[in-house]
Design a protein around this motif. Sequence first.
Motif, PDB file in Angstrom:
ATOM      1  N   THR A 282      -5.588  21.670 132.092  1.00  0.00           N
ATOM      2  CA  THR A 282      -6.167  22.949 131.692  1.00  0.00           C
ATOM      3  C   THR A 282      -5.306  23.627 130.629  1.00  0.00           C
ATOM      4  O   THR A 282      -5.460  24.809 130.356  1.00  0.00           O
ATOM      5  N   THR A 283      -4.408  22.862 130.029  1.00  0.00           N
ATOM      6  CA  THR A 283      -3.513  23.417 129.025  1.00  0.00           C
ATOM      7  C   THR A 283      -3.214  22.383 127.956  1.00  0.00           C
ATOM      8  O   THR A 283      -3.264  21.168 128.222  1.00  0.00           O
ATOM      9  N   ALA A 284      -2.893  22.870 126.764  1.00  0.00           N
ATOM     10  CA  ALA A 284      -2.448  21.972 125.700  1.00  0.00           C
ATOM     11  C   ALA A 284      -0.970  21.648 125.833  1.00  0.00           C
ATOM     12  O   ALA A 284      -0.466  20.767 125.127  1.00  0.00           O
ATOM     13  N   LYS A 285      -0.278  22.325 126.724  1.00  0.00           N
ATOM     14  CA  LYS A 285       1.161  22.108 126.879  1.00  0.00           C
ATOM     15  C   LYS A 285       1.402  20.952 127.848  1.00  0.00           C
ATOM     16  O   LYS A 285       1.663  21.150 129.041  1.00  0.00           O
ATOM     17  N   VAL A 286       1.282  19.754 127.302  1.00  0.00           N
ATOM     18  CA  VAL A 286       1.406  18.521 128.076  1.00  0.00           C
ATOM     19  C   VAL A 286       2.554  17.712 127.504  1.00  0.00           C
ATOM     20  O   VAL A 286       2.637  17.509 126.280  1.00  0.00           O
TER      21      VAL A 286
ATOM     22  N   ASN B 134       1.491  17.265 120.479  1.00  0.00           N
ATOM     23  CA  ASN B 134       0.554  18.081 119.702  1.00  0.00           C
ATOM     24  C   ASN B 134      -0.346  17.247 118.788  1.00  0.00           C
ATOM     25  O   ASN B 134      -0.950  17.780 117.864  1.00  0.00           O
ATOM     26  N   ARG B 135      -0.448  15.947 119.066  1.00  0.00           N
ATOM     27  CA  ARG B 135      -1.382  15.093 118.319  1.00  0.00           C
ATOM     28  C   ARG B 135      -2.273  14.367 119.306  1.00  0.00           C
ATOM     29  O   ARG B 135      -1.791  13.707 120.224  1.00  0.00           O
ATOM     30  N   TRP B 136      -3.591  14.480 119.097  1.00  0.00           N
ATOM     31  CA  TRP B 136      -4.571  14.019 120.074  1.00  0.00           C
ATOM     32  C   TRP B 136      -5.594  13.111 119.400  1.00  0.00           C
ATOM     33  O   TRP B 136      -6.036  13.356 118.283  1.00  0.00           O
TER      34      TRP B 136
END
Length: 625
Positions: free
Chosen positions: A162-166, A184-186
């Motif tokens: 539920t977050t981009a902070k992975v 930060n690259r998906w």
Amino acid sequence: MMRQLMLTGLLMLASVGLAWGHGDAAQATSPNGRLTLKAQQSGYALYSGNQLVMEIPTVGLGEPSGQGHRGPLQLVRRISEEYNMLAGKRLHCTNEANEYAATLQRGCRLVARLYNDGLAFRYEVEESGERQEATTYRIPEGTRRWMQQWTEAYEGFFPLSTTAKVKAERGFSAPSLSPDGFNNRWGYPALVEPADGLFVLISEANIERGQSASCLYNDGELFRVTPDAATMPASGRWHTPWRVLIVGSLAQVVESTLVTDVSEPSQLDDDTWIHPGAVSWIYWAYNHGSNDYQIIRKYVDMAVTLRLPYVLIDAEWDEMKDGKTIEDAVAYARQQGVKPLIWYNSSVGWVNGAPGPKYRLNKPEDREREFAWCERIGVVGVKIDFFSGDTQLNMDYCIDLLQSAARHHLLVNFHGATIPRGWQRTWPNLLTTEAVYGAEWYNNVPTFTARAARHNATLPFTRNVIGPMDYTPCTFSDSQHPHITTCAHELALTVLFESGLQHLADRPESYLAQPAGVQQFLSRLPVAWDETRFLSGYPGEQVVLARRSGTTWYVAGINGTDKEATLTVPLQRLPAGLGAVQAFFDAAAAGEGTQAACWDIRSLPALPQSVRCAPRGGFVFVVRR
């Protein structure tokens, strides 16, 4: 015949568009009115009814002076087209959309197509030159999403977050990190659930020569579409690939053909030589088996017994032992009525320390000579491995390979390569692509054992939506590292995972030890489907799909969790009047003793409405009308 149908569809499209004419639109809408695209400040917002699906805060191909002027959306045409595929989730497809255009900064315009199941948009420019894409998507913190850390080969997991902070998981490529240490690259596709039961799958489609593929970089909640290295033409008209958002319920996402809808029609005048099918595959059990003529014979003989049309001879066939050559192996397969595929190193990715053959396809003259030799000795397809990402160099090289292979009637399987982006329509000899963390990984590291079931229950909602997926399923025995999914779970993957070349990965003695019903199932396994229907499930937890081949329905389901679960089979999603069912369940004694003890195979008078599944279990129903 296919090309004639494509051209007819395009002529219909053009004539309808001209008849409808042009006009300003306060908002763009899908043909059924469910989806709307509304202008907002410097970007747009996509709605399903009154529900915000995706905010696109910025659009355009930015210039040093900024975004510049943006004109209103104008209705351009209504698209109405039908086309056929040779493989995939649906063989007969309907392409219906409303197309709009808006002038952005000088010399650039946005073209947007609203479909009943999503949005596709791209940028068109009169003069190319140096430009940077400005497209961003906003994915608010707290939103459920299934996103894969980008790697060159797209071999990673889609964990729920539920977050981009992975934190980054290391893959084939060094991860890209934000200043605070998060990935930060998906990679595409990225699945997001903006509201309960409403989903959007983000991807792209229709990569052409002179274009690179893109990925997403994020800064907090903003995810920026970022093309890989590319050199735009210095002048002249140019356009980007289509940016694709598939929108709706899980059924609408899973069943969507939007990626091929916006891709170029088939470039082949004759496709009668292209035949999807199941393949016996050596590598999973024998890493170096393809340089051993006797092992190759075992897999050819297995293909004969199970009536599989193909055998894949993998890496290192150029180093055959005991005085044999690849031509001996190909000749043996042909004598047995099995069509051989062979492997090549692309020689642009992993080269040093990698297996061969190498450097046979890079130069046009070498490629033509090699593919002509394949055609002459009886090879019918090629698996090409180890590409180096999404750059224009790689994209142009892939198109060169597809075009050359088609000239020599060769099927293509891209491995260690980027995801499908519609080439399966444009070049229908491309029957499958890896770009997935698949069963091959049991061969490499212990990581997959504990994560496979949940991963398997995520792929039908993510990676496999956008195109064929060479996962190499259905392993009843173990490779270097064990699997803890059940036998019925593994069998179900052959139906749940769509691939025009379905490589069966297990060793011959394992398949031939299965009950007669399982062997017969594999002998009859379709790999191209007339239609696909989502029945039930949720990403990472469980999934039940129904696929039809001719008059026969295959219904398969898996439990992705470590606990027993009840999987529902909503009969209202299937035709009425289906007859008797051949059912493959996990036996209560699964895992004990012989392979036969894994199975509960029986006939049922009708489809059940639910199935109680063991942890990491599954089932398959075959219903012939």
